[in-house]
Design a protein around this motif. Structure first.
Motif, PDB file in Angstrom:
ATOM      1  N   LEU A 180       0.839  -1.212   0.000  1.00  0.00           N
ATOM      2  CA  LEU A 180       0.000   0.000   0.000  1.00  0.00           C
ATOM      3  C   LEU A 180       0.868   1.253   0.000  1.00  0.00           C
ATOM      4  N   SER A 181       1.932   1.242   0.792  1.00  0.00           N
ATOM      5  CA  SER A 181       2.843   2.394   0.848  1.00  0.00           C
ATOM      6  C   SER A 181       3.535   2.631  -0.488  1.00  0.00           C
ATOM      7  N   ALA A 182       3.733   1.561  -1.253  1.00  0.00           N
ATOM      8  CA  ALA A 182       4.388   1.667  -2.554  1.00  0.00           C
ATOM      9  C   ALA A 182       3.422   2.117  -3.651  1.00  0.00           C
ATOM     10  N   GLY A 183       2.148   2.306  -3.295  1.00  0.00           N
ATOM     11  CA  GLY A 183       1.192   2.824  -4.261  1.00  0.00           C
ATOM     12  C   GLY A 183       0.209   1.819  -4.829  1.00  0.00           C
ATOM     13  N   TYR A 184       0.283   0.559  -4.390  1.00  0.00           N
ATOM     14  CA  TYR A 184      -0.682  -0.421  -4.864  1.00  0.00           C
ATOM     15  C   TYR A 184      -2.056  -0.115  -4.271  1.00  0.00           C
ATOM     16  N   ASP A 185      -3.109  -0.368  -5.040  1.00  0.00           N
ATOM     17  CA  ASP A 185      -4.455  -0.201  -4.492  1.00  0.00           C
ATOM     18  C   ASP A 185      -4.770  -1.405  -3.604  1.00  0.00           C
ATOM     19  N   VAL A 186      -5.809  -1.282  -2.796  1.00  0.00           N
ATOM     20  CA  VAL A 186      -6.156  -2.308  -1.813  1.00  0.00           C
ATOM     21  C   VAL A 186      -6.383  -3.664  -2.477  1.00  0.00           C
ATOM     22  N   ASP A 187      -7.147  -3.689  -3.554  1.00  0.00           N
ATOM     23  CA  ASP A 187      -7.446  -4.964  -4.204  1.00  0.00           C
ATOM     24  C   ASP A 187      -6.189  -5.646  -4.731  1.00  0.00           C
ATOM     25  N   SER A 188      -5.302  -4.871  -5.342  1.00  0.00           N
ATOM     26  CA  SER A 188      -4.056  -5.453  -5.863  1.00  0.00           C
ATOM     27  C   SER A 188      -3.182  -5.954  -4.727  1.00  0.00           C
ATOM     28  N   ALA A 189      -3.047  -5.157  -3.675  1.00  0.00           N
ATOM     29  CA  ALA A 189      -2.229  -5.570  -2.534  1.00  0.00           C
ATOM     30  C   ALA A 189      -2.781  -6.852  -1.917  1.00  0.00           C
ATOM     31  N   ARG A 190      -4.101  -6.936  -1.771  1.00  0.00           N
ATOM     32  CA  ARG A 190      -4.710  -8.154  -1.218  1.00  0.00           C
ATOM     33  C   ARG A 190      -4.447  -9.360  -2.113  1.00  0.00           C
ATOM     34  N   HIS A 191      -4.515  -9.142  -3.405  1.00  0.00           N
ATOM     35  CA  HIS A 191      -4.246 -10.230  -4.352  1.00  0.00           C
ATOM     36  C   HIS A 191      -2.814 -10.757  -4.170  1.00  0.00           C
ATOM     37  N   PHE A 192      -1.857  -9.852  -4.047  1.00  0.00           N
ATOM     38  CA  PHE A 192      -0.460 -10.254  -3.966  1.00  0.00           C
ATOM     39  C   PHE A 192      -0.104 -10.956  -2.655  1.00  0.00           C
ATOM     40  N   VAL A 193      -0.862 -10.730  -1.594  1.00  0.00           N
ATOM     41  CA  VAL A 193      -0.535 -11.374  -0.312  1.00  0.00           C
ATOM     42  C   VAL A 193      -1.441 -12.559   0.018  1.00  0.00           C
ATOM     43  N   ALA A 194      -2.382 -12.874  -0.856  1.00  0.00           N
ATOM     44  CA  ALA A 194      -3.340 -13.949  -0.579  1.00  0.00           C
ATOM     45  C   ALA A 194      -2.653 -15.286  -0.301  1.00  0.00           C
TER      46      ALA A 194
END
Length: 104
Positions: free
Chosen positions: A70-84
């Motif tokens: 999130l701090s790097a600029g990813y939106d919530v949905d993308s960040a959630r996808h990457f950490v799933a």
């Protein structure tokens, strides 16, 4: 005559959490419970939903790079996808009875 014993919300959420993730370590369990009790958005949730949403939120913020994404600029949905996948690993370690849904 039937007697109904009321339990505190924390006890109800703890029971639900221990059912959802029976192998959660005690320290992590306490932190998830504290989150559930302190979240105004979960006050009207069922104990099961409060336990699950707090569990997933806790894992996301503590065991993954979610906040950094999130701090790097990813939106919530993308960040959630990457950490799933990382969340799923922890859920499996704790013998979780549910699987992660990306909307959670």
């Amino acid at each position: 005559m039937t007697v109904c014993i009321l339990m505190s919300p924390r006890i109800e959420i703890e029971r639900a959490l221990r059912h959802l993730a029976p192998r959660i370590p005690p320290h992590e369990c306490g932190a998830v419970l504290d989150h559930a009790m302190g979240s105004s958005g979960l006050h009207n949730a069922s104990p099961e939903n409060a336990a699950w949403l707090s569990l997933v939120t806790y894992i996301r913020h503590v065991f993954t790079d979610y906040d950094e994404l999130l701090s790097a600029g990813y939106d919530v949905d993308s960040a959630r996808h990457f950490v799933a996948a990382e969340i799923d690993v922890v859920l499996k370690q704790w013998d979780a009875k549910r699987k992660l849904n990306l909307e959670e």
